[in-house]
Design a protein around this motif. Sequence first.
Motif, PDB file in Angstrom:
ATOM      1  N   GLY A 119       0.663  -1.026  -0.034  1.00 51.39           N
ATOM      2  CA  GLY A 119      -0.096  -0.109  -0.148  1.00 51.39           C
ATOM      3  C   GLY A 119       0.804   1.199   0.022  1.00 51.39           C
ATOM      4  O   GLY A 119       0.308   2.223  -0.332  1.00 51.39           O
ATOM      5  N   ALA A 120       2.183   1.315   0.379  1.00 49.88           N
ATOM      6  CA  ALA A 120       2.776   2.417   0.435  1.00 49.88           C
ATOM      7  C   ALA A 120       2.857   3.166  -0.831  1.00 49.88           C
ATOM      8  O   ALA A 120       2.685   4.474  -1.193  1.00 49.88           O
ATOM      9  N   LEU A 121       3.410   2.349  -2.073  1.00 50.53           N
ATOM     10  CA  LEU A 121       3.303   2.982  -3.328  1.00 50.53           C
ATOM     11  C   LEU A 121       1.979   3.563  -3.689  1.00 50.53           C
ATOM     12  O   LEU A 121       1.793   4.497  -4.500  1.00 50.53           O
ATOM     13  N   GLY A 122       0.997   2.670  -3.602  1.00 48.53           N
ATOM     14  CA  GLY A 122      -0.409   2.996  -3.948  1.00 48.53           C
ATOM     15  C   GLY A 122      -0.709   4.384  -3.380  1.00 48.53           C
ATOM     16  O   GLY A 122      -1.511   5.176  -4.033  1.00 48.53           O
ATOM     17  N   LEU A 123      -0.612   4.466  -1.911  1.00 47.48           N
ATOM     18  CA  LEU A 123      -1.109   5.572  -1.315  1.00 47.48           C
ATOM     19  C   LEU A 123      -0.297   6.981  -1.725  1.00 47.48           C
ATOM     20  O   LEU A 123      -0.998   7.929  -1.923  1.00 47.48           O
ATOM     21  N   GLY A 124       0.956   6.671  -1.904  1.00 48.56           N
ATOM     22  CA  GLY A 124       1.662   7.870  -2.626  1.00 48.56           C
ATOM     23  C   GLY A 124       1.187   8.176  -4.095  1.00 48.56           C
ATOM     24  O   GLY A 124       1.174   9.613  -4.112  1.00 48.56           O
ATOM     25  N   GLY A 125       0.830   7.227  -4.419  1.00 51.93           N
ATOM     26  CA  GLY A 125       0.425   7.571  -6.061  1.00 51.93           C
ATOM     27  C   GLY A 125      -1.114   8.275  -6.079  1.00 51.93           C
ATOM     28  O   GLY A 125      -1.010   9.319  -6.942  1.00 51.93           O
ATOM     29  N   ILE A 126      -1.990   7.957  -5.301  1.00 47.97           N
ATOM     30  CA  ILE A 126      -3.077   8.459  -5.027  1.00 47.97           C
ATOM     31  C   ILE A 126      -2.856  10.003  -4.823  1.00 47.97           C
ATOM     32  O   ILE A 126      -3.767  10.817  -5.320  1.00 47.97           O
ATOM     33  N   ALA A 127      -2.240  10.259  -3.612  1.00 43.52           N
ATOM     34  CA  ALA A 127      -1.973  11.823  -3.216  1.00 43.52           C
ATOM     35  C   ALA A 127      -1.321  12.354  -4.494  1.00 43.52           C
ATOM     36  O   ALA A 127      -1.655  13.633  -4.514  1.00 43.52           O
ATOM     37  N   ALA A 128      -0.276  11.896  -5.148  1.00 46.03           N
ATOM     38  CA  ALA A 128       0.373  12.612  -6.230  1.00 46.03           C
ATOM     39  C   ALA A 128      -0.727  12.848  -7.255  1.00 46.03           C
ATOM     40  O   ALA A 128      -0.792  13.894  -7.928  1.00 46.03           O
ATOM     41  N   PHE A 129      -1.603  11.874  -7.677  1.00 47.22           N
ATOM     42  CA  PHE A 129      -2.629  12.008  -8.393  1.00 47.22           C
ATOM     43  C   PHE A 129      -3.662  13.298  -8.217  1.00 47.22           C
ATOM     44  O   PHE A 129      -3.967  14.108  -9.038  1.00 47.22           O
ATOM     45  N   ILE A 130      -3.931  13.097  -6.869  1.00 48.90           N
ATOM     46  CA  ILE A 130      -4.968  14.236  -6.203  1.00 48.90           C
ATOM     47  C   ILE A 130      -4.390  15.607  -6.471  1.00 48.90           C
ATOM     48  O   ILE A 130      -4.930  16.622  -7.103  1.00 48.90           O
ATOM     49  N   PHE A 131      -3.079  15.841  -6.010  1.00 51.23           N
ATOM     50  CA  PHE A 131      -2.548  17.208  -6.100  1.00 51.23           C
ATOM     51  C   PHE A 131      -2.225  17.511  -7.496  1.00 51.23           C
ATOM     52  O   PHE A 131      -2.550  18.735  -8.096  1.00 51.23           O
ATOM     53  N   GLY A 132      -1.767  16.508  -8.291  1.00 48.30           N
ATOM     54  CA  GLY A 132      -1.542  16.936  -9.773  1.00 48.30           C
ATOM     55  C   GLY A 132      -2.843  17.383 -10.520  1.00 48.30           C
ATOM     56  O   GLY A 132      -2.770  18.200 -11.480  1.00 48.30           O
ATOM     57  N   ALA A 133      -3.890  16.557 -10.326  1.00 44.19           N
ATOM     58  CA  ALA A 133      -5.264  17.141 -11.038  1.00 44.19           C
ATOM     59  C   ALA A 133      -5.777  18.359 -10.490  1.00 44.19           C
ATOM     60  O   ALA A 133      -6.145  19.171 -11.559  1.00 44.19           O
ATOM     61  N   ILE A 134      -5.436  18.879  -9.350  1.00 47.46           N
ATOM     62  CA  ILE A 134      -5.888  20.057  -9.043  1.00 47.46           C
ATOM     63  C   ILE A 134      -5.005  21.028  -9.513  1.00 47.46           C
ATOM     64  O   ILE A 134      -5.483  22.121 -10.182  1.00 47.46           O
ATOM     65  N   MET A 135      -3.767  20.721  -9.615  1.00 46.14           N
ATOM     66  CA  MET A 135      -2.774  21.761 -10.150  1.00 46.14           C
ATOM     67  C   MET A 135      -2.838  21.951 -11.639  1.00 46.14           C
ATOM     68  O   MET A 135      -2.602  23.042 -12.108  1.00 46.14           O
ATOM     69  N   MET A 136      -3.233  20.729 -12.502  1.00 44.98           N
ATOM     70  CA  MET A 136      -3.285  20.678 -13.557  1.00 44.98           C
ATOM     71  C   MET A 136      -4.077  21.758 -14.288  1.00 44.98           C
ATOM     72  O   MET A 136      -3.605  22.260 -15.511  1.00 44.98           O
TER      73      MET A 136
END
Length: 473
Positions: free
Chosen positions: A343-360
């Motif tokens: 779950g460590a990689l998955g949770l990090g990926g979800i956090a990166a996805f959320i911040f990236g989508a908001i910033m994009m």
Amino acid sequence: MLRTLAIVAALLLAAASPVRAQGTAVLLDLEGALGVATAEYITGGIEDAQEADAALVIIRMDTPGGLMEPMRDIVSTILASSVPVVTYVSPAGARADSAGTFILLASHVAAMAPTTHVGAATPVSLGGGGGQESPPEEEQPSSRQNGGEGEKSREDSETDEARDAPVPGSAMDRKVMNDAIAYIRGLANAHGRNADWAEKAVREAATLTAEGALELNVIDLIAISQSELLSAIDGREVTVNNETVTLETEGLAIQHIEPSWRIKILTTISNPEIALLLVLIGIYGLLFEGYNPGAIVPGVVGVIALLLAAYALQVIPVNYAGLALIIVGIGLIAAEAFVPSFGALGLGGIAAFIFGAIMMFDSGVPGFEISLAFVFVFAAVMGATVLLTVTYILKLHRRGAVSGSGSIVGGTGTAMQDFTGEGKVWLEGESWHAVSSEPVRKDQPVVVRSIEGLTLHVEPLHRDNPKKAEIQT
């Protein structure tokens, strides 16, 4: 002879004062955010109307605004059109915000339905802070330096001071603001409309209702319906390409030109949420193709989706740091399935996805925002996928080996014959050569203690023995 002279006289009169005779009015719908595909539809519709020698073009508008360059394309086409263009903000509750205000003021006739509004035309690129500061006060022009010796009223002086005041923000902000002000004032002056309010709409994001816009000479008329609009503008004189034209709109046939399937597709994929989905589909498609070479379908779908996403990202204002975060997030989530980190990689990926989508898509351009609800729902779906993946991996770990020597040692087979020493046993659908130090009867269960090459070392499974005894290595 008299008949010929009458025809010639009629032609000369028509040349002296052109009149749009009864014929066809082309109706175009400008709805939603103004992008490249929408501009192509509107400009193409006006050009088609000119080729068909239509009497009028009606742009029925309800837009929150959009991109500056497509708006300028539409305005340029309207100004160069040989067919009068009427922009009608309709139906009730519609708006002509931001870029829509420029288009409304550029039109030969500006009309609105009741309960509609116009304005808020400030360039959105001015929203950021920082940058170069404004010049010092002593270097700034003011109305006092322009000679206000009492000839102007107090209101005029205040208007001049507001106009001469420097635009706050960086040098680029002032450049964009001053360009937009000059542009909208020119459009308003071209048709005798209120240029001071037009400037206020850009400088202060001012808005007006239909009634207020009519009172301040921002628009020409208010019409409840399209038929009332045609009746109201019948006989009105407008200037088209420096030529006075009298409109004759009673009884015009309305030809509604809808966007082609191509424009509809381009408009759809230019939606930020659709563009984000295309990016995800494209990356995952290529990942699946990479891990399963020869699958073909995921690779083909991924390439097509990425090409469509590339078009969308070209015409949508995006922050590429946000796009990079999304790609990293997707990579981390995909890595979770192949490099289990519980779950460590998955949770990090979800956090990166959320911040990236908001910033994009945090550009502030009206109509090109992304819904936070969409981002979080999509993140929740991806989180559920990660959870299922981790759960499945843990289940596999508890299950143990299902093939190879790990699945045979400790397994239970059936003796195919009576033997002491060497014999045959049936295990996992195959016949195996077996060795036992104890007597074995036919059809008696045996447990595998070890494996040596293709020979199994077994012993009889007695009732008092557990089904899976301790494995000897």
